[in-house]
Write a protein that holds these residues in place. Structure first.
Motif, PDB file in Angstrom:
ATOM      1  N   PHE A 167      77.737  16.368  12.863  1.00 45.08           N
ATOM      2  CA  PHE A 167      78.815  17.327  12.315  1.00 45.08           C
ATOM      3  C   PHE A 167      78.737  17.766  11.119  1.00 45.08           C
ATOM      4  O   PHE A 167      77.684  17.745  10.297  1.00 45.08           O
ATOM      5  N   THR A 168      79.561  18.560  10.610  1.00 52.42           N
ATOM      6  CA  THR A 168      79.636  19.252   9.300  1.00 52.42           C
ATOM      7  C   THR A 168      79.794  18.451   8.028  1.00 52.42           C
ATOM      8  O   THR A 168      80.956  17.601   8.020  1.00 52.42           O
ATOM      9  N   LEU A 169      79.086  18.520   7.050  1.00 54.96           N
ATOM     10  CA  LEU A 169      79.141  17.843   5.864  1.00 54.96           C
ATOM     11  C   LEU A 169      79.437  19.047   4.873  1.00 54.96           C
ATOM     12  O   LEU A 169      78.672  19.790   4.620  1.00 54.96           O
ATOM     13  N   LEU A 170      80.647  18.951   4.121  1.00 52.09           N
ATOM     14  CA  LEU A 170      81.100  19.942   3.234  1.00 52.09           C
ATOM     15  C   LEU A 170      80.668  19.458   1.675  1.00 52.09           C
ATOM     16  O   LEU A 170      81.113  18.295   1.500  1.00 52.09           O
ATOM     17  N   ALA A 171      80.000  20.428   0.996  1.00 50.99           N
ATOM     18  CA  ALA A 171      79.536  20.077  -0.342  1.00 50.99           C
ATOM     19  C   ALA A 171      80.786  20.427  -1.356  1.00 50.99           C
ATOM     20  O   ALA A 171      81.398  21.459  -1.280  1.00 50.99           O
ATOM     21  N   ASP A 172      81.188  19.478  -2.199  1.00 50.56           N
ATOM     22  CA  ASP A 172      82.210  19.670  -3.198  1.00 50.56           C
ATOM     23  C   ASP A 172      82.173  18.951  -4.334  1.00 50.56           C
ATOM     24  O   ASP A 172      82.692  17.989  -5.029  1.00 50.56           O
ATOM     25  N   PRO A 173      81.027  19.519  -5.050  1.00 55.62           N
ATOM     26  CA  PRO A 173      80.529  19.052  -6.304  1.00 55.62           C
ATOM     27  C   PRO A 173      81.508  19.464  -7.501  1.00 55.62           C
ATOM     28  O   PRO A 173      81.587  18.267  -8.472  1.00 55.62           O
ATOM     29  N   GLY A 174      82.479  20.258  -7.285  1.00 52.29           N
ATOM     30  CA  GLY A 174      83.430  20.757  -8.187  1.00 52.29           C
ATOM     31  C   GLY A 174      84.712  19.793  -8.247  1.00 52.29           C
ATOM     32  O   GLY A 174      85.614  20.208  -8.751  1.00 52.29           O
ATOM     33  N   HIS A 175      84.808  19.237  -6.813  1.00 51.06           N
ATOM     34  CA  HIS A 175      85.888  18.546  -6.459  1.00 51.06           C
ATOM     35  C   HIS A 175      87.166  19.154  -6.159  1.00 51.06           C
ATOM     36  O   HIS A 175      88.256  18.773  -6.023  1.00 51.06           O
ATOM     37  N   ALA A 176      87.147  20.504  -5.746  1.00 49.49           N
ATOM     38  CA  ALA A 176      88.299  21.178  -5.315  1.00 49.49           C
ATOM     39  C   ALA A 176      88.793  20.555  -4.173  1.00 49.49           C
ATOM     40  O   ALA A 176      90.299  20.400  -4.203  1.00 49.49           O
ATOM     41  N   ILE A 177      88.339  20.239  -3.042  1.00 53.32           N
ATOM     42  CA  ILE A 177      88.675  19.752  -1.896  1.00 53.32           C
ATOM     43  C   ILE A 177      89.464  18.230  -2.320  1.00 53.32           C
ATOM     44  O   ILE A 177      90.534  17.758  -2.083  1.00 53.32           O
ATOM     45  N   ILE A 178      88.494  17.643  -2.846  1.00 54.57           N
ATOM     46  CA  ILE A 178      88.713  16.122  -3.319  1.00 54.57           C
ATOM     47  C   ILE A 178      90.233  16.036  -4.207  1.00 54.57           C
ATOM     48  O   ILE A 178      91.119  15.219  -3.830  1.00 54.57           O
ATOM     49  N   ASN A 179      90.356  17.049  -5.146  1.00 54.25           N
ATOM     50  CA  ASN A 179      91.584  17.053  -5.857  1.00 54.25           C
ATOM     51  C   ASN A 179      92.520  17.382  -4.938  1.00 54.25           C
ATOM     52  O   ASN A 179      93.892  16.764  -5.114  1.00 54.25           O
TER      53      ASN A 179
END
Length: 153
Positions: A89-101
């Protein structure tokens, strides 16, 4: 912390996956999405959870689910994690925390008496119309796919 509730419209996002491809939530309109947030690639609990989703990927697909994992790790880290554990499955990179936030999963955590900031392991099930149908605040990592299918019926 999490302010989203079941029944809310899922916040839109786009990010790069482990292959460098830009992926957006809008691509999955008309499909059910398992959007799971995890703290870090290739750590014990994160690996258990990812491998459970991998081992039951057929069950999830049979029930109409697409799986997207999100962590603060970068694309290169995700690629290594995908390859090492043969994740389908797909793993999305979110180092800037845009989605996480947007999803409210960043907050204070505690381990061995030490407080620190990090990703709270959380899964959002998004229905075909783009609304959150289920939120798992404490996923059962060894049975996560099964609980998703069972509780999302």
């Amino acid at each position: 912390m999490i302010t989203l509730k079941e029944g809310d419209k899922a916040p839109a996002f786009s990010a790069r996956d482990q292959n460098g491809r830009k992926v957006s939530l809008g691509e999955f309109k008309g499909k059910k999405v398992v959007l799971y947030f995890y703290p870090e690639d290739d750590t014990p609990t994160c690996t258990v959870q990812a491998c459970n989703l991998r081992d039951n990927y057929g069950l999830l697909k049979k029930n109409g689910f697409e799986v997207l994992g999100v962590s603060p790790n970068d694309e290169k880290s995700h690629k290594k994690f995908e390859t090492k554990f043969d994740l389908p499955f797909t793993l999305l990179a979110d180092p800037g925390h845009a989605i996480i936030n947007k999803y409210g999963v960043w907050g204070e955590k505690q381990m061995f008496g030490n407080k620190y900031m990090g990703v709270h392991r959380t899964t959002f099930v998004i229905n075909e119309k783009g609304f959150i149908s289920k939120i798992f605040l404490r996923p059962k990592n060894k049975q996560h796919a099964e609980e998703i299918v069972e509780l999302s019926r």
